[in-house]
Design a protein around this motif. Structure first.
Motif, PDB file in Angstrom:
ATOM      1  N   ASP A   1       0.852  -1.195   0.000  1.00  0.00           N
ATOM      2  CA  ASP A   1       0.000   0.000   0.000  1.00  0.00           C
ATOM      3  C   ASP A   1       0.885   1.242   0.000  1.00  0.00           C
ATOM      4  OD1 ASP A   1      -1.579   2.250   1.011  1.00  0.00           O
ATOM      5  OD2 ASP A   1      -3.140   0.752   1.382  1.00  0.00           O
ATOM      6  N   PRO A   2       0.634   2.201  -0.895  1.00  0.00           N
ATOM      7  CA  PRO A   2       1.491   3.395  -0.950  1.00  0.00           C
ATOM      8  C   PRO A   2       1.596   4.157   0.361  1.00  0.00           C
ATOM      9  CG  PRO A   2       0.113   3.276  -2.911  1.00  0.00           C
ATOM     10  CD  PRO A   2      -0.366   2.189  -1.983  1.00  0.00           C
ATOM     11  N   ASP A   3       0.591   4.038   1.235  1.00  0.00           N
ATOM     12  CA  ASP A   3       0.630   4.730   2.523  1.00  0.00           C
ATOM     13  C   ASP A   3       1.226   3.884   3.643  1.00  0.00           C
ATOM     14  OD1 ASP A   3      -0.509   7.116   1.588  1.00  0.00           O
ATOM     15  OD2 ASP A   3      -2.528   6.258   1.731  1.00  0.00           O
ATOM     16  N   HIS A   4       1.648   2.677   3.329  1.00  0.00           N
ATOM     17  CA  HIS A   4       2.243   1.799   4.334  1.00  0.00           C
ATOM     18  C   HIS A   4       3.638   2.322   4.718  1.00  0.00           C
ATOM     19  CE1 HIS A   4       4.019  -1.855   6.103  1.00  0.00           C
ATOM     20  NE2 HIS A   4       2.772  -2.291   6.261  1.00  0.00           N
ATOM     21  N   PRO A   5       4.067   2.118   5.961  1.00  0.00           N
ATOM     22  CA  PRO A   5       5.391   2.598   6.371  1.00  0.00           C
ATOM     23  C   PRO A   5       6.535   2.107   5.479  1.00  0.00           C
ATOM     24  CG  PRO A   5       4.133   1.925   8.296  1.00  0.00           C
ATOM     25  CD  PRO A   5       3.307   1.558   7.104  1.00  0.00           C
ATOM     26  N   VAL A   6       6.434   0.893   4.948  1.00  0.00           N
ATOM     27  CA  VAL A   6       7.480   0.386   4.052  1.00  0.00           C
ATOM     28  C   VAL A   6       7.583   1.252   2.804  1.00  0.00           C
ATOM     29  CG1 VAL A   6       8.087  -1.509   2.490  1.00  0.00           C
ATOM     30  CG2 VAL A   6       7.474  -1.997   4.869  1.00  0.00           C
ATOM     31  N   GLN A   7       6.438   1.543   2.183  1.00  0.00           N
ATOM     32  CA  GLN A   7       6.459   2.321   0.944  1.00  0.00           C
ATOM     33  C   GLN A   7       6.751   3.797   1.199  1.00  0.00           C
ATOM     34  OE1 GLN A   7       6.756   0.735  -1.743  1.00  0.00           O
ATOM     35  NE2 GLN A   7       6.245  -1.224  -0.780  1.00  0.00           N
ATOM     36  N   ARG A   8       6.369   4.301   2.347  1.00  0.00           N
ATOM     37  CA  ARG A   8       6.739   5.678   2.681  1.00  0.00           C
ATOM     38  C   ARG A   8       8.250   5.798   2.844  1.00  0.00           C
ATOM     39  NH1 ARG A   8       2.172   5.741   6.332  1.00  0.00           N
ATOM     40  NH2 ARG A   8       3.612   5.739   8.105  1.00  0.00           N
ATOM     41  N   ALA A   9       8.864   4.766   3.434  1.00  0.00           N
ATOM     42  CA  ALA A   9      10.322   4.763   3.571  1.00  0.00           C
ATOM     43  C   ALA A   9      10.994   4.682   2.200  1.00  0.00           C
ATOM     44  CB  ALA A   9      10.768   3.593   4.441  1.00  0.00           C
ATOM     45  N   CYS A  10      10.415   3.897   1.298  1.00  0.00           N
ATOM     46  CA  CYS A  10      10.967   3.790  -0.060  1.00  0.00           C
ATOM     47  C   CYS A  10      10.867   5.122  -0.799  1.00  0.00           C
ATOM     48  CB  CYS A  10      10.238   2.698  -0.840  1.00  0.00           C
ATOM     49  SG  CYS A  10      10.596   1.011  -0.278  1.00  0.00           S
ATOM     50  N   LEU A  11       9.737   5.786  -0.665  1.00  0.00           N
ATOM     51  CA  LEU A  11       9.564   7.081  -1.336  1.00  0.00           C
ATOM     52  C   LEU A  11      10.534   8.112  -0.776  1.00  0.00           C
ATOM     53  CD1 LEU A  11       8.156   9.069  -3.213  1.00  0.00           C
ATOM     54  CD2 LEU A  11       6.383   9.360  -1.466  1.00  0.00           C
ATOM     55  N   GLU A  12      10.716   8.123   0.531  1.00  0.00           N
ATOM     56  CA  GLU A  12      11.639   9.083   1.136  1.00  0.00           C
ATOM     57  C   GLU A  12      13.056   8.877   0.597  1.00  0.00           C
ATOM     58  OE1 GLU A  12      13.320  10.398   5.564  1.00  0.00           O
ATOM     59  OE2 GLU A  12      11.674   8.959   5.396  1.00  0.00           O
TER      60      GLU A  12
ATOM     61  N   SER B   1       2.776  -5.280  -7.913  1.00  0.00           N
ATOM     62  CA  SER B   1       1.789  -4.602  -7.055  1.00  0.00           C
ATOM     63  C   SER B   1       2.360  -3.513  -6.163  1.00  0.00           C
ATOM     64  CB  SER B   1       1.002  -5.599  -6.185  1.00  0.00           C
ATOM     65  OG  SER B   1       0.224  -6.437  -7.007  1.00  0.00           O
ATOM     66  N   ALA B   2       3.676  -3.321  -6.145  1.00  0.00           N
ATOM     67  CA  ALA B   2       4.260  -2.230  -5.359  1.00  0.00           C
ATOM     68  C   ALA B   2       4.200  -0.934  -6.161  1.00  0.00           C
ATOM     69  CB  ALA B   2       5.703  -2.540  -4.994  1.00  0.00           C
ATOM     70  N   PRO B   3       4.115   0.217  -5.475  1.00  0.00           N
ATOM     71  CA  PRO B   3       4.165   1.489  -6.208  1.00  0.00           C
ATOM     72  C   PRO B   3       5.535   1.702  -6.829  1.00  0.00           C
ATOM     73  CG  PRO B   3       4.164   1.867  -3.833  1.00  0.00           C
ATOM     74  CD  PRO B   3       3.912   0.409  -4.029  1.00  0.00           C
ATOM     75  N   ASN B   4       5.548   2.213  -8.051  1.00  0.00           N
ATOM     76  CA  ASN B   4       6.796   2.552  -8.732  1.00  0.00           C
ATOM     77  C   ASN B   4       6.790   4.057  -8.959  1.00  0.00           C
ATOM     78  OD1 ASN B   4       8.551   2.557 -11.608  1.00  0.00           O
ATOM     79  ND2 ASN B   4       9.240   1.139 -10.034  1.00  0.00           N
ATOM     80  N   PHE B   5       7.715   4.744  -8.309  1.00  0.00           N
ATOM     81  CA  PHE B   5       7.709   6.204  -8.298  1.00  0.00           C
ATOM     82  C   PHE B   5       8.386   6.762  -9.536  1.00  0.00           C
ATOM     83  CE2 PHE B   5       7.650   4.770  -3.849  1.00  0.00           C
ATOM     84  CZ  PHE B   5       6.405   5.270  -3.502  1.00  0.00           C
ATOM     85  N   ALA B   6       7.796   7.825 -10.064  1.00  0.00           N
ATOM     86  CA  ALA B   6       8.324   8.478 -11.257  1.00  0.00           C
ATOM     87  C   ALA B   6       9.349   9.534 -10.871  1.00  0.00           C
ATOM     88  CB  ALA B   6       7.184   9.121 -12.045  1.00  0.00           C
ATOM     89  N   THR B   7      10.229   9.840 -11.808  1.00  0.00           N
ATOM     90  CA  THR B   7      11.215  10.910 -11.659  1.00  0.00           C
ATOM     91  C   THR B   7      11.660  11.313 -13.048  1.00  0.00           C
ATOM     92  OG1 THR B   7      13.261  11.558 -10.495  1.00  0.00           O
ATOM     93  CG2 THR B   7      13.234   9.381 -11.514  1.00  0.00           C
ATOM     94  N   SER B   8      12.562  12.276 -13.126  1.00  0.00           N
ATOM     95  CA  SER B   8      13.135  12.604 -14.434  1.00  0.00           C
ATOM     96  C   SER B   8      14.273  11.639 -14.724  1.00  0.00           C
ATOM     97  CB  SER B   8      13.666  14.038 -14.444  1.00  0.00           C
ATOM     98  OG  SER B   8      14.862  14.139 -13.683  1.00  0.00           O
TER      99      SER B   8
END
Length: 331
Positions: A157-168, A187-194
């Motif tokens: 879940d994108p709001d889960h502590p694991v995924q929040r740590a990944c985004l940070e 099923s994990a979120p994949n964050f975009a960037t340049s």
């Protein structure tokens, strides 16, 4: 906005049959662009090329050391593996080690790309399960981190502590706020960037040294694990594994779905990010090989290189009818 440039060409006899266009960036340790093709500011989804970034919190949180993980575990956390026994046996052992089971995964089942593993399942009348998923090593890393953080079971879940740590970690190392995410095949979120942001992140990994900051130490451990176990990062016959072996541990490589590729070059303190816009893997493999040869870290004459750079196209009778070669961008 700069358009993509020709990065790989498909020739059939004397005719240029297809062209794969793309963008690529080479960054130095300071985050500056050393060389680029196409648009460095193109917004991209790095897909599995971002697994090293997703694995950083596993180490910086203390979870990896608390679970007594070895370099093989860290290589698998960065892997898009073939589902061969060398991968699945290690993932099973890792799950047992942390007190989890395949049912704790949220990555979904996948037929192994490894033919002996696939055929063994067929002969046994068994279906592939989540442990065969090419991302099962990454997800075991997520579960290890989740156990350490005390989070709930829905760790993707994108709001889960694991995924929040990944985004940070992702935003800190790319140096950019992510504009959003898509849900990956696992099923994990994949964050975009340049593309520049992704190359900057890979240059950070290339320059990272043990004993520096926590993030640098973690990055260095992941790179060392990848180059020590290239067969775990992908598998036999795969470009990541073959080209890392050809460079004798000097460079870490990681592919991503839809023709993404990164390279981490510690001896030059350089990071590379590459995207072929039509999503074709053969174009990305040819282009990354061309860039590595251009940078002087890959021998153009090595048998592994020749599988991806100027390889012949054979018809069904084994007759050479064409070739795949670098595009005009690398002339």
């Amino acid at each position: 906005m700069t358009p993509p440039v020709p990065m790989a060409e498909i020739w059939r006899g004397p005719f240029l049959e297809s062209i794969h266009h793309g963008h690529a960036v080479i960054c130095d340790a300071a985050g500056g662009i050393v060389e680029s093709w196409g648009d460095p500011q193109a917004v991209v989804m790095p897909r599995s090329s971002s697994k090293m970034l997703q694995a950083l919190p596993l180490i910086t949180s203390g979870a990896a050391d608390a679970a007594r993980l070895w370099p093989e575990h860290l290589a698998l956390a960065c892997a898009s593996h073939n589902g061969a026994a060398i991968h699945t046996d290690r993932v099973k052992a890792w799950l047992d080690h942390i007190g989890c089971t395949v049912d704790d995964f949220r990555c979904g089942p996948q037929e192994p790309d490894d033919l002996p593993a696939r055929d063994a399942l067929i002969r046994a009348g068994q279906k592939p399960c989540q442990i065969h998923n090419n991302c099962s090593g990454k997800h075991t890393g997520f579960l290890t981190l989740n156990r350490h953080l005390g989070g709930g079971p829905e760790y993707v879940d994108p709001d889960h502590p694991v995924q929040r740590a990944c985004l940070e970690a992702f935003e800190e190392i790319t140096g950019e706020a992510s504009p959003g995410y898509g849900i990956d095949g696992c099923s994990a979120p994949n964050f975009a960037t340049s593309l520049h942001g992704m190359a900057r992140a890979m240059a950070f990994f290339a320059a990272a040294r043990d004993g520096a900051s926590a993030q640098e130490g973690a990055a260095a451990r992941l790179v060392q694990a990848m180059v020590a176990f290239p067969e775990l990062v992908a598998g036999e016959g795969r470009a990541c594994t073959l080209l890392m072996r050809a460079m004798n541990g000097r460079v870490a490589l990681k592919t991503g779905a839809e023709a993404f590729f990164i390279a981490i070059i510690p001896e030059r303190r350089l990071g590379v990010a590459l995207k072929i816009t039509d999503g074709t893997t053969r174009g990305a493999e040819c282009a990354i090989a061309a860039i590595l040869v251009r940078l002087g870290v890959l021998d153009a004459g090595h048998p592994a290189t020749r599988r991806f750079l100027n390889p012949p196209i054979l018809n069904r009778r084994g007759i050479e009818v064409g070739m795949i070669r670098p595009g005009a961008a690398f002339a």
